[in-house]
Scaffold this motif. Structure first.
Motif, short mmCIF file in Angstrom:
data_model
loop_
_atom_site.label_atom_id
_atom_site.label_comp_id
_atom_site.label_asym_id
_atom_site.label_seq_id
_atom_site.Cartn_x
_atom_site.Cartn_y
_atom_site.Cartn_z
N ASP A 97 0.83 -1.21 0.00
CA ASP A 97 0.00 0.00 0.00
C ASP A 97 0.87 1.26 0.00
O ASP A 97 1.60 1.52 0.95
CB ASP A 97 -0.91 -0.01 1.23
N ARG A 98 0.78 2.04 -1.07
CA ARG A 98 1.48 3.33 -1.14
C ARG A 98 0.50 4.50 -1.17
O ARG A 98 0.87 5.62 -1.51
CB ARG A 98 2.37 3.38 -2.39
N SER A 99 -0.74 4.25 -0.82
CA SER A 99 -1.73 5.32 -0.85
C SER A 99 -1.50 6.31 0.28
O SER A 99 -0.84 6.01 1.28
CB SER A 99 -3.14 4.73 -0.74
N LEU A 100 -2.06 7.50 0.13
CA LEU A 100 -1.98 8.53 1.15
C LEU A 100 -3.15 8.39 2.12
O LEU A 100 -4.28 8.10 1.71
CB LEU A 100 -2.02 9.92 0.52
N SER A 101 -2.88 8.63 3.39
CA SER A 101 -3.95 8.65 4.38
C SER A 101 -4.72 9.97 4.27
O SER A 101 -4.25 10.93 3.64
CB SER A 101 -3.38 8.51 5.79
N ASP A 102 -5.89 10.02 4.88
CA ASP A 102 -6.66 11.27 4.89
C ASP A 102 -5.84 12.39 5.52
O ASP A 102 -5.89 13.55 5.07
CB ASP A 102 -7.97 11.08 5.65
N ARG A 103 -5.10 12.06 6.57
CA ARG A 103 -4.28 13.07 7.25
C ARG A 103 -3.20 13.60 6.31
O ARG A 103 -2.94 14.81 6.26
CB ARG A 103 -3.64 12.48 8.50
N GLU A 104 -2.55 12.71 5.56
CA GLU A 104 -1.48 13.14 4.65
C GLU A 104 -2.03 14.01 3.52
O GLU A 104 -1.40 15.01 3.13
CB GLU A 104 -0.76 11.91 4.10
N ILE A 105 -3.19 13.64 3.00
CA ILE A 105 -3.81 14.46 1.95
C ILE A 105 -4.14 15.85 2.48
O ILE A 105 -3.87 16.87 1.83
CB ILE A 105 -5.07 13.76 1.41
N SER A 106 -4.71 15.90 3.68
CA SER A 106 -5.05 17.19 4.28
C SER A 106 -3.79 18.03 4.51
O SER A 106 -3.78 19.24 4.28
CB SER A 106 -5.78 16.97 5.60
N LEU A 107 -2.72 17.39 4.97
CA LEU A 107 -1.48 18.10 5.24
C LEU A 107 -0.90 18.72 3.96
O LEU A 107 -0.49 19.89 3.95
CB LEU A 107 -0.48 17.13 5.87
N ILE A 108 -0.90 17.95 2.89
CA ILE A 108 -0.38 18.46 1.61
C ILE A 108 -1.23 19.62 1.11
O ILE A 108 -0.71 20.65 0.66
CB ILE A 108 -0.32 17.33 0.57
N ALA A 109 -2.55 19.47 1.19
CA ALA A 109 -3.45 20.53 0.71
C ALA A 109 -3.27 21.81 1.52
O ALA A 109 -3.20 22.92 0.95
CB ALA A 109 -4.89 20.05 0.78
N ARG A 110 -3.18 21.69 2.84
CA ARG A 110 -3.01 22.88 3.68
C ARG A 110 -1.65 23.53 3.46
O ARG A 110 -1.51 24.75 3.52
CB ARG A 110 -3.21 22.50 5.15
N TRP A 111 -0.64 22.71 3.20
CA TRP A 111 0.70 23.25 2.90
C TRP A 111 0.67 24.09 1.62
O TRP A 111 1.20 25.20 1.59
CB TRP A 111 1.68 22.08 2.76
N VAL A 112 0.02 23.57 0.58
CA VAL A 112 -0.07 24.32 -0.67
C VAL A 112 -0.87 25.60 -0.47
O VAL A 112 -0.46 26.69 -0.91
CB VAL A 112 -0.70 23.45 -1.78
N ASP A 113 -2.00 25.51 0.22
CA ASP A 113 -2.85 26.68 0.44
C ASP A 113 -2.13 27.77 1.24
O ASP A 113 -2.42 28.97 1.08
CB ASP A 113 -4.14 26.28 1.17
N ALA A 114 -1.20 27.37 2.10
CA ALA A 114 -0.49 28.34 2.93
C ALA A 114 0.75 28.91 2.25
O ALA A 114 1.51 29.66 2.88
CB ALA A 114 -0.09 27.68 4.26
N GLY A 115 0.96 28.55 0.99
CA GLY A 115 2.08 29.13 0.26
C GLY A 115 3.22 28.17 -0.01
O GLY A 115 4.26 28.58 -0.53
N ALA A 116 3.07 26.91 0.36
CA ALA A 116 4.09 25.89 0.08
C ALA A 116 5.46 26.30 0.62
O ALA A 116 6.45 26.37 -0.11
CB ALA A 116 4.15 25.57 -1.41
N LEU A 117 5.53 26.57 1.93
CA LEU A 117 6.77 27.03 2.55
C LEU A 117 7.84 25.94 2.50
O LEU A 117 7.55 24.76 2.67
CB LEU A 117 6.51 27.42 4.00
N GLN A 118 9.09 26.38 2.31
CA GLN A 118 10.20 25.43 2.26
C GLN A 118 10.60 24.95 3.65
O GLN A 118 10.86 23.78 3.86
CB GLN A 118 11.40 26.05 1.57
N GLY A 119 10.68 25.87 4.61
CA GLY A 119 11.10 25.51 5.95
C GLY A 119 12.60 25.42 6.10
O GLY A 119 13.37 25.80 5.20
N ASN A 120 13.02 24.91 7.24
CA ASN A 120 14.44 24.82 7.57
C ASN A 120 15.05 23.57 6.93
O ASN A 120 14.62 22.45 7.23
CB ASN A 120 14.61 24.75 9.09
#
Length: 469
Positions: A97-120
Protein backbone atom coordinates in the motif's frame (compact mmCIF):
# COMPACT_ATOMS: atom_id res chain seq x y z
CA UNK A 1 1.06 60.47 39.96
CA UNK A 2 0.56 60.29 36.27
CA UNK A 3 2.58 57.67 34.42
CA UNK A 4 3.64 58.60 30.92
CA UNK A 5 4.45 55.78 28.54
CA UNK A 6 6.44 56.77 25.51
CA UNK A 7 5.94 55.52 21.99
CA UNK A 8 9.05 53.33 22.23
CA UNK A 9 7.74 51.66 25.39
CA UNK A 10 4.38 50.95 23.77
CA UNK A 11 6.09 49.40 20.78
CA UNK A 12 8.29 47.30 23.05
CA UNK A 13 5.30 46.04 25.02
CA UNK A 14 3.53 45.18 21.78
CA UNK A 15 6.56 43.26 20.61
CA UNK A 16 6.69 41.30 23.85
CA UNK A 17 3.01 40.44 23.54
CA UNK A 18 3.12 39.41 19.90
CA UNK A 19 6.49 37.68 19.73
CA UNK A 20 5.42 34.45 21.50
CA UNK A 21 2.39 34.17 19.23
CA UNK A 22 4.50 34.70 16.12
CA UNK A 23 7.04 32.15 17.32
CA UNK A 24 4.29 29.65 17.94
CA UNK A 25 2.82 30.30 14.49
CA UNK A 26 6.19 29.77 12.84
CA UNK A 27 6.78 26.53 14.74
CA UNK A 28 3.36 25.19 13.76
CA UNK A 29 3.61 26.17 10.09
CA UNK A 30 3.50 23.25 7.67
CA UNK A 31 6.77 23.15 5.73
CA UNK A 32 8.23 21.05 2.98
CA UNK A 33 11.32 20.16 4.98
CA UNK A 34 9.56 19.06 8.16
CA UNK A 35 6.19 17.73 7.00
CA UNK A 36 5.94 17.16 3.25
CA UNK A 37 9.34 15.78 2.20
CA UNK A 38 8.95 12.64 4.39
CA UNK A 39 5.60 11.90 2.72
CA UNK A 40 6.95 12.38 -0.80
CA UNK A 41 10.00 10.29 0.01
CA UNK A 42 7.90 7.40 1.29
CA UNK A 43 5.01 7.54 -1.19
CA UNK A 44 6.20 9.26 -4.37
CA UNK A 45 9.94 8.99 -4.94
CA UNK A 46 9.76 5.37 -6.04
CA UNK A 47 8.62 6.80 -9.40
CA UNK A 48 9.24 10.56 -9.08
CA UNK A 49 13.04 10.66 -8.89
CA UNK A 50 16.01 10.94 -11.19
CA UNK A 51 15.95 7.96 -13.54
CA UNK A 52 12.46 7.07 -12.29
CA UNK A 53 9.55 6.20 -14.57
CA UNK A 54 7.56 9.38 -13.79
CA UNK A 55 7.81 12.45 -16.06
CA UNK A 56 9.30 14.61 -13.30
CA UNK A 57 11.35 14.19 -10.13
CA UNK A 58 9.89 15.29 -6.78
CA UNK A 59 12.94 14.61 -4.63
CA UNK A 60 13.82 18.23 -3.73
CA UNK A 61 11.96 21.42 -2.90
CA UNK A 62 13.12 23.12 -6.10
CA UNK A 63 11.73 20.19 -8.10
CA UNK A 64 8.44 20.14 -6.19
CA UNK A 65 7.67 23.88 -6.06
CA UNK A 66 6.58 24.38 -9.72
CA UNK A 67 4.09 21.51 -9.42
CA UNK A 68 2.41 22.24 -6.07
CA UNK A 69 -1.03 23.19 -7.47
CA UNK A 70 -1.13 20.11 -9.67
CA UNK A 71 0.07 17.97 -6.76
CA UNK A 72 -2.74 19.25 -4.55
CA UNK A 73 -5.34 18.49 -7.21
CA UNK A 74 -3.98 15.01 -7.88
CA UNK A 75 -3.79 13.95 -4.24
CA UNK A 76 -7.21 15.36 -3.34
CA UNK A 77 -8.72 13.46 -6.28
CA UNK A 78 -6.80 10.36 -5.10
CA UNK A 79 -5.29 10.11 -8.56
CA UNK A 80 -1.76 10.11 -7.16
CA UNK A 81 -0.16 8.06 -5.83
CA UNK A 82 -2.00 5.55 -8.04
CA UNK A 83 -4.11 3.48 -5.63
CA UNK A 84 -7.70 3.18 -6.77
CA UNK A 85 -9.17 0.56 -4.46
CA UNK A 86 -12.24 1.80 -2.55
CA UNK A 87 -11.16 2.58 1.02
CA UNK A 88 -14.70 2.23 2.41
CA UNK A 89 -15.40 -1.44 1.62
CA UNK A 90 -13.61 -4.76 1.68
CA UNK A 91 -10.12 -5.67 2.79
CA UNK A 92 -7.95 -2.65 3.61
CA UNK A 93 -4.61 -4.11 4.68
CA UNK A 94 -2.14 -4.55 1.85
CA UNK A 95 1.52 -5.49 1.73
CA UNK A 96 2.26 -2.92 -0.99
CA UNK A 97 0.00 0.00 0.00
CA UNK A 98 1.48 3.33 -1.14
CA UNK A 99 -1.73 5.32 -0.85
CA UNK A 100 -1.98 8.53 1.15
CA UNK A 101 -3.95 8.65 4.38
CA UNK A 102 -6.66 11.27 4.89
CA UNK A 103 -4.28 13.07 7.25
CA UNK A 104 -1.48 13.14 4.65
CA UNK A 105 -3.81 14.46 1.95
CA UNK A 106 -5.05 17.19 4.28
CA UNK A 107 -1.48 18.10 5.24
CA UNK A 108 -0.38 18.46 1.61
CA UNK A 109 -3.45 20.53 0.71
CA UNK A 110 -3.01 22.88 3.68
CA UNK A 111 0.70 23.25 2.90
CA UNK A 112 -0.07 24.32 -0.67
CA UNK A 113 -2.85 26.68 0.44
CA UNK A 114 -0.49 28.34 2.93
CA UNK A 115 2.08 29.13 0.26
CA UNK A 116 4.09 25.89 0.08
CA UNK A 117 6.77 27.03 2.55
CA UNK A 118 10.20 25.43 2.26
CA UNK A 119 11.10 25.51 5.95
CA UNK A 120 14.44 24.82 7.57
CA UNK A 121 16.66 22.54 5.43
CA UNK A 122 17.96 21.00 8.66
CA UNK A 123 14.50 19.45 9.12
CA UNK A 124 14.76 17.46 5.89
CA UNK A 125 14.82 13.66 6.17
CA UNK A 126 18.00 11.89 5.21
CA UNK A 127 18.01 11.36 1.42
CA UNK A 128 16.83 7.91 0.46
CA UNK A 129 19.24 5.79 -1.54
CA UNK A 130 17.25 4.05 -4.26
CA UNK A 131 18.57 0.91 -5.93
CA UNK A 132 19.91 1.23 -9.45
CA UNK A 133 17.44 0.73 -12.25
CA UNK A 134 18.88 -2.69 -13.07
CA UNK A 135 18.42 -4.01 -9.50
CA UNK A 136 15.52 -6.41 -9.03
CA UNK A 137 12.83 -5.23 -6.60
CA UNK A 138 12.69 -8.55 -4.71
CA UNK A 139 16.43 -8.58 -3.95
CA UNK A 140 15.73 -6.71 -0.71
CA UNK A 141 13.07 -9.23 0.33
CA UNK A 142 15.15 -12.35 -0.37
CA UNK A 143 18.48 -10.79 0.60
CA UNK A 144 20.17 -12.13 -2.51
CA UNK A 145 20.16 -11.78 -6.30
CA UNK A 146 17.81 -14.02 -8.28
CA UNK A 147 18.89 -17.61 -8.83
CA UNK A 148 17.98 -17.51 -12.51
CA UNK A 149 17.29 -14.74 -15.03
CA UNK A 150 15.85 -15.57 -18.44
CA UNK A 151 15.87 -12.92 -21.19
CA UNK A 152 13.76 -12.62 -24.31
CA UNK A 153 15.33 -12.48 -27.78
CA UNK A 154 15.74 -9.11 -29.51
CA UNK A 155 12.68 -7.50 -31.07
CA UNK A 156 11.80 -4.04 -32.37
CA UNK A 157 8.48 -2.19 -32.14
CA UNK A 158 7.90 0.03 -35.21
CA UNK A 159 7.36 3.75 -34.76
CA UNK A 160 3.84 3.53 -36.20
CA UNK A 161 1.76 0.41 -35.71
CA UNK A 162 -1.42 -0.98 -34.25
CA UNK A 163 -1.09 -2.84 -30.95
CA UNK A 164 1.13 -5.89 -31.23
CA UNK A 165 1.39 -9.09 -29.19
CA UNK A 166 4.86 -10.50 -29.36
CA UNK A 167 4.90 -14.14 -28.35
CA UNK A 168 8.38 -15.56 -27.94
CA UNK A 169 10.47 -18.00 -25.93
CA UNK A 170 13.76 -17.56 -24.14
CA UNK A 171 16.79 -19.62 -23.33
CA UNK A 172 18.09 -21.56 -21.52
CA UNK A 173 15.70 -24.40 -20.84
CA UNK A 174 15.19 -25.31 -17.19
CA UNK A 175 17.92 -27.83 -16.37
CA UNK A 176 16.42 -29.41 -13.22
CA UNK A 177 13.20 -29.54 -11.21
CA UNK A 178 12.94 -26.48 -8.94
CA UNK A 179 10.30 -24.85 -6.77
CA UNK A 180 9.98 -21.08 -7.17
CA UNK A 181 9.58 -18.94 -4.03
CA UNK A 182 9.14 -15.69 -5.96
CA UNK A 183 9.37 -14.34 -9.47
CA UNK A 184 9.68 -10.91 -11.04
CA UNK A 185 9.11 -9.90 -14.66
CA UNK A 186 10.18 -6.58 -16.20
CA UNK A 187 10.97 -4.93 -19.52
CA UNK A 188 14.42 -3.35 -19.64
CA UNK A 189 14.34 0.42 -19.21
CA UNK A 190 14.64 1.33 -22.89
CA UNK A 191 11.59 -0.83 -23.67
CA UNK A 192 9.18 0.35 -20.98
CA UNK A 193 7.57 3.12 -23.00
CA UNK A 194 6.19 0.60 -25.51
CA UNK A 195 5.42 -2.37 -23.21
CA UNK A 196 1.91 -2.15 -21.77
CA UNK A 197 2.21 -5.46 -19.95
CA UNK A 198 4.21 -8.66 -20.26
CA UNK A 199 3.11 -12.10 -19.11
CA UNK A 200 5.74 -14.73 -18.46
CA UNK A 201 4.52 -18.03 -19.88
CA UNK A 202 5.57 -21.54 -18.90
CA UNK A 203 5.78 -24.30 -21.52
CA UNK A 204 5.93 -27.39 -19.37
CA UNK A 205 4.91 -31.02 -19.40
CA UNK A 206 2.31 -31.89 -16.78
CA UNK A 207 0.55 -34.95 -15.46
CA UNK A 208 -2.95 -35.61 -16.74
CA UNK A 209 -4.31 -34.88 -13.25
CA UNK A 210 -2.75 -31.42 -13.08
CA UNK A 211 -3.78 -30.64 -16.64
CA UNK A 212 -7.35 -31.64 -15.82
CA UNK A 213 -7.25 -29.38 -12.78
CA UNK A 214 -6.10 -26.43 -14.86
CA UNK A 215 -8.91 -27.03 -17.33
CA UNK A 216 -11.70 -27.87 -14.90
CA UNK A 217 -11.17 -25.77 -11.78
CA UNK A 218 -14.06 -23.48 -12.73
CA UNK A 219 -16.53 -26.33 -12.30
CA UNK A 220 -15.27 -27.30 -8.85
CA UNK A 221 -15.15 -30.98 -9.84
CA UNK A 222 -11.47 -31.75 -9.35
CA UNK A 223 -9.23 -32.82 -6.47
CA UNK A 224 -6.65 -30.12 -5.65
CA UNK A 225 -4.45 -32.68 -3.89
CA UNK A 226 -2.92 -33.38 -7.31
CA UNK A 227 -1.20 -29.99 -6.98
CA UNK A 228 0.47 -30.63 -3.64
CA UNK A 229 4.29 -30.74 -3.90
CA UNK A 230 5.90 -34.15 -3.58
CA UNK A 231 9.39 -35.59 -3.89
CA UNK A 232 7.95 -38.70 -5.51
CA UNK A 233 9.43 -39.30 -8.96
CA UNK A 234 6.95 -39.07 -11.82
CA UNK A 235 6.93 -41.42 -14.79
CA UNK A 236 8.11 -39.32 -17.78
CA UNK A 237 6.04 -41.51 -20.09
CA UNK A 238 2.86 -40.32 -18.38
CA UNK A 239 3.58 -36.61 -18.75
CA UNK A 240 1.55 -34.69 -21.32
CA UNK A 241 3.25 -32.33 -23.76
CA UNK A 242 3.17 -28.58 -22.96
CA UNK A 243 0.11 -26.65 -24.04
CA UNK A 244 0.85 -24.79 -27.31
CA UNK A 245 -0.17 -21.49 -25.68
CA UNK A 246 1.67 -22.21 -22.44
CA UNK A 247 0.37 -21.36 -18.98
CA UNK A 248 0.63 -17.98 -17.24
CA UNK A 249 3.42 -17.90 -14.68
CA UNK A 250 4.20 -14.25 -13.82
CA UNK A 251 3.35 -10.75 -15.02
CA UNK A 252 4.72 -7.23 -15.28
CA UNK A 253 2.46 -4.22 -15.76
CA UNK A 254 2.60 -0.57 -14.72
CA UNK A 255 1.70 -1.13 -11.08
CA UNK A 256 2.94 -4.71 -10.74
CA UNK A 257 6.38 -6.34 -10.65
CA UNK A 258 5.85 -9.99 -9.86
CA UNK A 259 4.66 -12.52 -7.31
CA UNK A 260 5.82 -13.79 -3.91
CA UNK A 261 4.64 -17.22 -2.81
CA UNK A 262 6.96 -18.12 0.04
CA UNK A 263 5.04 -16.23 2.74
CA UNK A 264 2.18 -18.69 2.32
CA UNK A 265 4.46 -21.74 2.18
CA UNK A 266 3.65 -22.07 -1.52
CA UNK A 267 5.58 -22.05 -4.77
CA UNK A 268 5.34 -22.42 -8.51
CA UNK A 269 6.88 -25.52 -10.06
CA UNK A 270 9.49 -25.54 -12.83
CA UNK A 271 10.05 -28.95 -14.35
CA UNK A 272 13.38 -29.88 -15.91
CA UNK A 273 13.23 -29.35 -19.66
CA UNK A 274 10.57 -26.64 -19.48
CA UNK A 275 10.82 -23.42 -21.46
CA UNK A 276 10.09 -19.85 -20.41
CA UNK A 277 8.31 -17.56 -22.86
CA UNK A 278 6.47 -14.25 -22.92
CA UNK A 279 3.22 -12.80 -24.22
CA UNK A 280 3.97 -9.08 -24.55
CA UNK A 281 1.42 -6.35 -25.34
CA UNK A 282 3.13 -3.50 -27.23
CA UNK A 283 2.00 0.04 -28.10
CA UNK A 284 3.72 2.22 -30.71
CA UNK A 285 5.00 5.61 -29.49
CA UNK A 286 6.14 7.36 -32.66
CA UNK A 287 9.71 6.07 -32.71
CA UNK A 288 11.13 2.63 -33.34
CA UNK A 289 11.94 1.03 -30.00
CA UNK A 290 13.92 -2.11 -29.13
CA UNK A 291 12.02 -4.56 -26.94
CA UNK A 292 13.51 -6.86 -24.34
CA UNK A 293 11.82 -8.50 -21.36
CA UNK A 294 13.46 -10.54 -18.63
CA UNK A 295 12.17 -12.71 -15.80
CA UNK A 296 13.95 -13.47 -12.53
CA UNK A 297 13.40 -16.51 -10.31
CA UNK A 298 14.19 -17.06 -6.65
CA UNK A 299 14.18 -20.77 -5.81
CA UNK A 300 13.51 -22.72 -2.65
CA UNK A 301 16.69 -24.47 -1.45
CA UNK A 302 17.30 -27.80 -3.15
CA UNK A 303 15.51 -30.57 -1.33
CA UNK A 304 13.03 -28.21 0.34
CA UNK A 305 9.43 -28.46 -0.78
CA UNK A 306 6.79 -25.81 -0.20
CA UNK A 307 3.57 -27.16 1.23
CA UNK A 308 1.39 -25.95 -1.64
CA UNK A 309 1.57 -25.09 -5.31
CA UNK A 310 0.47 -21.57 -6.24
CA UNK A 311 -1.60 -21.10 -9.38
CA UNK A 312 -2.29 -18.02 -11.50
CA UNK A 313 -6.00 -17.72 -12.26
CA UNK A 314 -7.96 -15.24 -14.36
CA UNK A 315 -11.33 -15.04 -12.61
CA UNK A 316 -14.04 -14.11 -15.11
CA UNK A 317 -11.93 -14.53 -18.24
CA UNK A 318 -14.22 -17.01 -20.00
CA UNK A 319 -17.31 -14.88 -19.39
CA UNK A 320 -15.53 -11.85 -20.87
CA UNK A 321 -15.96 -13.37 -24.33
CA UNK A 322 -19.58 -12.21 -24.01
CA UNK A 323 -18.65 -8.51 -23.78
CA UNK A 324 -21.00 -6.59 -26.07
CA UNK A 325 -21.12 -2.82 -25.50
CA UNK A 326 -23.28 -0.68 -27.82
CA UNK A 327 -22.16 2.84 -28.74
CA UNK A 328 -22.89 5.42 -26.06
CA UNK A 329 -23.80 2.86 -23.40
CA UNK A 330 -22.59 1.75 -19.96
CA UNK A 331 -22.57 -2.04 -19.57
CA UNK A 332 -22.27 -4.47 -16.66
CA UNK A 333 -20.88 -8.02 -16.81
CA UNK A 334 -20.96 -10.58 -14.00
CA UNK A 335 -18.88 -13.77 -13.84
CA UNK A 336 -18.75 -16.63 -11.33
CA UNK A 337 -15.94 -19.02 -10.43
CA UNK A 338 -16.38 -21.89 -7.94
CA UNK A 339 -13.42 -22.77 -5.73
CA UNK A 340 -12.94 -26.57 -5.91
CA UNK A 341 -11.17 -26.65 -2.53
CA UNK A 342 -10.36 -24.37 0.39
CA UNK A 343 -8.19 -21.57 -0.94
CA UNK A 344 -6.16 -18.50 -0.07
CA UNK A 345 -6.41 -15.60 -2.52
CA UNK A 346 -3.20 -13.58 -2.44
CA UNK A 347 -4.14 -10.43 -4.36
CA UNK A 348 -6.73 -8.34 -6.19
CA UNK A 349 -5.87 -7.19 -9.72
CA UNK A 350 -8.70 -6.16 -12.06
CA UNK A 351 -7.93 -6.04 -15.78
CA UNK A 352 -9.89 -4.03 -18.34
CA UNK A 353 -9.07 -1.62 -21.18
CA UNK A 354 -9.91 1.98 -22.18
CA UNK A 355 -13.62 1.66 -21.45
CA UNK A 356 -13.13 0.01 -18.06
CA UNK A 357 -15.11 2.02 -15.50
CA UNK A 358 -15.31 -0.01 -12.26
CA UNK A 359 -14.62 -3.52 -10.99
CA UNK A 360 -15.70 -5.45 -7.89
CA UNK A 361 -14.78 -8.89 -6.57
CA UNK A 362 -17.02 -10.65 -4.04
CA UNK A 363 -17.18 -14.05 -2.36
CA UNK A 364 -20.46 -15.96 -2.04
CA UNK A 365 -19.90 -18.50 0.73
CA UNK A 366 -21.57 -21.93 0.87
CA UNK A 367 -23.86 -20.74 3.69
CA UNK A 368 -25.19 -17.94 1.46
CA UNK A 369 -23.29 -15.04 3.03
CA UNK A 370 -21.67 -12.56 0.65
CA UNK A 371 -18.44 -10.69 1.35
CA UNK A 372 -17.10 -7.82 -0.74
CA UNK A 373 -13.39 -8.46 -1.12
CA UNK A 374 -12.51 -5.24 -2.91
CA UNK A 375 -13.80 -2.68 -5.36
CA UNK A 376 -12.20 -0.20 -7.74
CA UNK A 377 -14.87 2.45 -8.45
CA UNK A 378 -12.62 4.51 -10.75
CA UNK A 379 -10.60 2.15 -12.91
CA UNK A 380 -7.53 3.49 -14.74
CA UNK A 381 -6.34 1.53 -17.77
CA UNK A 382 -2.85 3.05 -17.60
CA UNK A 383 -2.33 1.57 -14.12
CA UNK A 384 -2.76 -2.16 -13.62
CA UNK A 385 -2.30 -2.00 -9.88
CA UNK A 386 -1.81 -5.32 -8.13
CA UNK A 387 -3.27 -4.97 -4.63
CA UNK A 388 -1.34 -7.58 -2.61
CA UNK A 389 -3.06 -8.65 0.60
CA UNK A 390 -1.08 -8.66 3.84
CA UNK A 391 -0.52 -12.25 4.93
CA UNK A 392 -2.76 -12.08 8.01
CA UNK A 393 -5.78 -10.80 6.05
CA UNK A 394 -5.44 -12.61 2.70
CA UNK A 395 -8.94 -14.05 2.26
CA UNK A 396 -9.32 -17.76 3.04
CA UNK A 397 -12.46 -19.51 1.83
CA UNK A 398 -13.97 -22.99 2.14
CA UNK A 399 -14.56 -25.36 -0.73
CA UNK A 400 -17.57 -24.39 -2.81
CA UNK A 401 -17.17 -20.64 -2.34
CA UNK A 402 -18.14 -18.73 -5.48
CA UNK A 403 -15.97 -15.80 -6.52
CA UNK A 404 -18.15 -13.22 -8.25
CA UNK A 405 -16.57 -10.53 -10.41
CA UNK A 406 -18.53 -7.56 -11.72
CA UNK A 407 -17.13 -5.27 -14.40
CA UNK A 408 -18.59 -2.01 -15.65
CA UNK A 409 -17.58 -0.50 -19.00
CA UNK A 410 -18.32 3.08 -20.06
CA UNK A 411 -18.62 3.57 -23.82
CA UNK A 412 -20.00 7.11 -23.56
CA UNK A 413 -18.57 10.57 -24.10
CA UNK A 414 -18.42 10.94 -20.30
CA UNK A 415 -15.43 8.57 -20.30
CA UNK A 416 -12.45 10.82 -21.04
CA UNK A 417 -10.33 7.76 -21.90
CA UNK A 418 -12.81 6.46 -24.50
CA UNK A 419 -11.12 6.52 -27.94
CA UNK A 420 -14.41 6.41 -29.88
CA UNK A 421 -17.88 6.34 -28.24
CA UNK A 422 -19.46 5.63 -31.64
CA UNK A 423 -17.87 2.17 -31.86
CA UNK A 424 -19.60 -1.08 -30.88
CA UNK A 425 -17.13 -2.81 -28.54
CA UNK A 426 -16.59 -6.54 -28.00
CA UNK A 427 -14.01 -8.79 -26.37
CA UNK A 428 -10.46 -8.62 -27.68
CA UNK A 429 -6.80 -8.16 -26.81
CA UNK A 430 -6.38 -4.73 -28.40
CA UNK A 431 -6.66 -1.76 -26.08
CA UNK A 432 -9.62 -0.51 -28.15
CA UNK A 433 -11.38 -3.83 -27.50
CA UNK A 434 -12.33 -4.92 -23.99
CA UNK A 435 -11.61 -7.46 -21.29
CA UNK A 436 -13.07 -8.03 -17.82
CA UNK A 437 -11.25 -10.38 -15.47
CA UNK A 438 -9.16 -10.43 -12.31
CA UNK A 439 -5.59 -11.76 -12.43
CA UNK A 440 -5.28 -13.67 -9.16
CA UNK A 441 -2.74 -15.90 -7.45
CA UNK A 442 -4.58 -18.72 -5.68
CA UNK A 443 -3.20 -21.28 -3.23
CA UNK A 444 -5.47 -24.30 -2.75
CA UNK A 445 -5.07 -25.76 0.74
CA UNK A 446 -6.29 -28.77 2.70
CA UNK A 447 -9.43 -28.80 4.84
CA UNK A 448 -7.25 -29.16 7.95
CA UNK A 449 -5.19 -26.08 7.11
CA UNK A 450 -8.34 -24.12 6.33
CA UNK A 451 -9.73 -24.90 9.79
CA UNK A 452 -6.37 -24.08 11.42
CA UNK A 453 -6.05 -20.68 9.70
CA UNK A 454 -9.63 -19.71 10.57
CA UNK A 455 -9.07 -20.69 14.22
CA UNK A 456 -5.79 -18.74 14.40
CA UNK A 457 -7.40 -15.63 12.96
CA UNK A 458 -10.33 -15.81 15.38
CA UNK A 459 -7.92 -16.14 18.29
CA UNK A 460 -5.85 -13.17 17.08
CA UNK A 461 -9.00 -11.06 16.63
CA UNK A 462 -10.20 -11.90 20.16
CA UNK A 463 -6.79 -11.03 21.61
CA UNK A 464 -6.77 -7.68 19.81
CA UNK A 465 -10.30 -6.92 21.00
CA UNK A 466 -9.38 -7.69 24.61
CA UNK A 467 -6.30 -5.47 24.42
CA UNK A 468 -8.41 -2.57 23.15
CA UNK A 469 -10.94 -2.84 25.99
Amino acid sequence: MRVVIGAFSVALLATWAVAPVQAQTRSEAITYAKDIAPIFQERCEICHRAEGMAPMSLATYSEVRPWVKAIKRKVEDRDMPPWYVDKTVGIQKFANDRSLSDREISLIARWVDAGALQGNPRDLPKPKVWPADDVWQFVEYFGRPPDLVVKSPDYSMPAVSQDRWWETRGTPNISEDRWVAGTETRPVKRSRKVVHHATTMLFQKETAEVRDFLRSARSGKVDPAVLYPSDKAEDPAKLLDPLPSGQAFSEWAVGKNGELYIEHDAGQFLRAGSEIGWDIHLNATGEETPVEVETAFWFYPKGKLPKYRAMMSAFGYAKAYEIDIPPGQVSRLEAYTTLPAPAIILNFQPHMHFRGKAFTMEAILPDGRTEVLNSVPQYRFNWHINYVYAKDVAPVFPKGTIIKTTAWHDNTTANKFNPDPAQWVTFGQRSVDEMAHANEVVVYISEADYERIIAERKKAANTTQQQQQ
